[in-house]
Design an enzyme around this catalytic site. Structure first.
Site, mmCIF file in Angstrom:
data_model
loop_
_atom_site.group_PDB
_atom_site.id
_atom_site.type_symbol
_atom_site.label_atom_id
_atom_site.label_comp_id
_atom_site.label_asym_id
_atom_site.label_seq_id
_atom_site.Cartn_x
_atom_site.Cartn_y
_atom_site.Cartn_z
ATOM 1 N N HIS A 1 0.878 -1.192 0.000
ATOM 2 C CA HIS A 1 0.000 0.000 0.000
ATOM 3 C C HIS A 1 0.902 1.224 0.000
ATOM 4 C CE1 HIS A 1 -3.815 2.139 1.686
ATOM 5 N NE2 HIS A 1 -2.969 3.062 1.268
ATOM 6 N N HIS B 1 1.409 5.362 -1.835
ATOM 7 C CA HIS B 1 0.961 6.465 -2.691
ATOM 8 C C HIS B 1 2.178 7.096 -3.334
ATOM 9 C CE1 HIS B 1 -3.112 6.427 -0.927
ATOM 10 N NE2 HIS B 1 -2.472 6.026 0.152
ATOM 11 N N LYS C 1 -9.498 -0.862 -5.495
ATOM 12 C CA LYS C 1 -9.543 -0.154 -4.208
ATOM 13 C C LYS C 1 -10.903 0.503 -3.999
ATOM 14 C CE LYS C 1 -7.861 1.755 -0.409
ATOM 15 N NZ LYS C 1 -6.672 2.571 -0.180
ATOM 16 N N HIS D 1 -10.604 0.905 2.075
ATOM 17 C CA HIS D 1 -10.396 1.933 3.097
ATOM 18 C C HIS D 1 -11.573 1.818 4.059
ATOM 19 C CE1 HIS D 1 -8.815 5.887 4.588
ATOM 20 N NE2 HIS D 1 -10.005 5.827 5.164
ATOM 21 N N HIS E 1 -4.657 -0.514 6.167
ATOM 22 C CA HIS E 1 -4.240 0.292 7.327
ATOM 23 C C HIS E 1 -5.169 0.135 8.534
ATOM 24 C CE1 HIS E 1 -6.989 2.855 5.151
ATOM 25 N NE2 HIS E 1 -6.090 3.344 4.349
ATOM 26 N N ASP F 1 1.353 2.613 3.491
ATOM 27 C CA ASP F 1 0.483 3.776 3.305
ATOM 28 C C ASP F 1 1.313 5.060 3.264
ATOM 29 O OD1 ASP F 1 -1.838 5.204 2.872
ATOM 30 O OD2 ASP F 1 -2.378 5.325 4.991
#
Ligand code: NCD
Ligand code: ZN
Length: 343
Positions: free
Chosen positions: A13, A15, A98, A135, A173, A245
């Protein structure tokens, strides 16, 4: 123990953003062999064609010699075409889809408001064995922000899994004891854990001053939840694995009257994890968490290459990473880092 050899870790995970920001942060993922790249760009990565184009931009930005393999995700919207998702996964381009509840986090405005509207996509994903990364927070303004994960489990995740027991779900997360407990009883599920949620509690965020670089979503919880997350991480239960994350934002966007959510942990993630696992007396479990369990969930072979971590004199990572999109402040775990990756 002062030296530790691990199979190359994977980060399930991360970004990367795009453009100049991506070029600046991508080298910080170099120790990871595989990274699962989140699709919450503006506009989001919704279709297979968009994921192919984004992947090409990532590969073009990869520094020479860096062999990190981007695994792509698609951003689920209420207009997503099931056939496009299935084709993108079948071609090997896309590893997961996702689900962002609309409004839950950074760049989630195009996410899902009504889960009924994405049932055809989710049914096709069961059929094609494509994992759904979630999420896990409700967006109901009446629900306290510290409760949004636990409420999500009851209101959204559990009903969804009853409707589609064959759907393979990753609860991303995880931040609560409730999340850990839910996963322990769930077949076909997994959960990722971040560095900041294993190291910090909401006191670190809020006591004695507000620390914007510790603000992420789901927000840090009280210390008893951190203890549950740590216990899960070091338990050897393959349902729990690493997804950093790592979420870079320009420093000015975080140090603001309305600061963005996200901790930029990629540069220090492995050093921090060695510290946490050593504190828990579980260095022998680190490799499973960073390098084996995630790959197994995604039905990929473990990496063959190894990295070495070494424990020595404390080192101080740089405070900021310069990028073409402005400086990004690194996650500072607030402890002396003694472990480091020796290249
Ligand atoms: C992430 C981001 O900045 O894109 N932020 C965060 O606080 N974790 C989005 C997300 O994963 O929720
Ligand atoms: Zn994220």
């Amino acid at each position: 123990m002062t030296r530790l050899a691990l199979r190359r870790p994977d980060d399930w995970h991360v970004h990367l953003r795009d453009g100049a920001m991506m070029a600046g942060v991508l080298p910080d993922s170099r120790h990871f062999r595989r990274i699962l790249v989140m699709p919450n760009l503006v506009p989001p990565v919704v279709t297979g064609a968009e994921a192919a184009a984004y992947r090409a931009r990532i590969l073009a930005a990869m520094p020479p010699g860096q062999d990190t393999e981007p695994h792509m995700t698609l951003y689920l919207t209420e207009a997503t075409d099931p056939a496009d998702v299935v084709a993108a996964a079948a071609s090997g381009l896309v590893t997961a889809v996702k689900l962002y509840p609309a409004g839950a986090t950074t760049n989630s405005a195009s996410g899902v408001r009504d889960i009924d509207r994405v049932m055809p996509v989710l049914e096709a994903m069961v059929e094609a064995d494509i994992p759904l990364c979630v999420h896990g927070e409700v967006t109901d303004p009446a629900v306290d922000i510290f409760d949004r994960e636990a409420v999500f489990l009851d209101r959204v995740l559990d009903p969804l899994r009853r409707r589609l027991p064959g759907l393979r779900v990753v609860l991303e997360h995880i931040t609560t004891a409730e999340g850990v407990a839910y996963l322990r009883g769930a077949e076909g599920m997994a959960g990722t854990l971040t560095v900041q949620h294993l190291m910090l509690s909401r006191n670190d965020l809020l006591a004695g001053g507000i620390r914007p670089h510790y603000y992420c979503l789901p927000v840090l919880k009280r210390a008893s939840h951190r203890a549950a997350l740590r216990a899960a991480a070091v338990s050897g239960d393959p349902r729990f694995f690493l997804g950093t994350d790592s979420a870079p934002h320009p420093t000015a966007a975080k140090e603001s009257a309305c600061g963005c959510a996200g901790c930029y942990t990629a540069p220090v993630a492995l050093a921090c994890l060695a510290h946490v696992f050593e504190e828990e007396g579980a260095l022998d479990r680190l490799e499973g968490f960073t390098s084996l369990f995630g790959a197994a969930f995604y039905r990929l072979p473990p990496n063959e290459a190894r990295i070495t971590l070494e424990k020595g004199a404390p080192w101080t990572p740089p405070r900021r990473r310069a990028t073409g999109a402005g400086p990004v402040t690194l996650f500072d775990p607030g402890i002396a880092l003694e472990w480091r990756v020796v290249e």
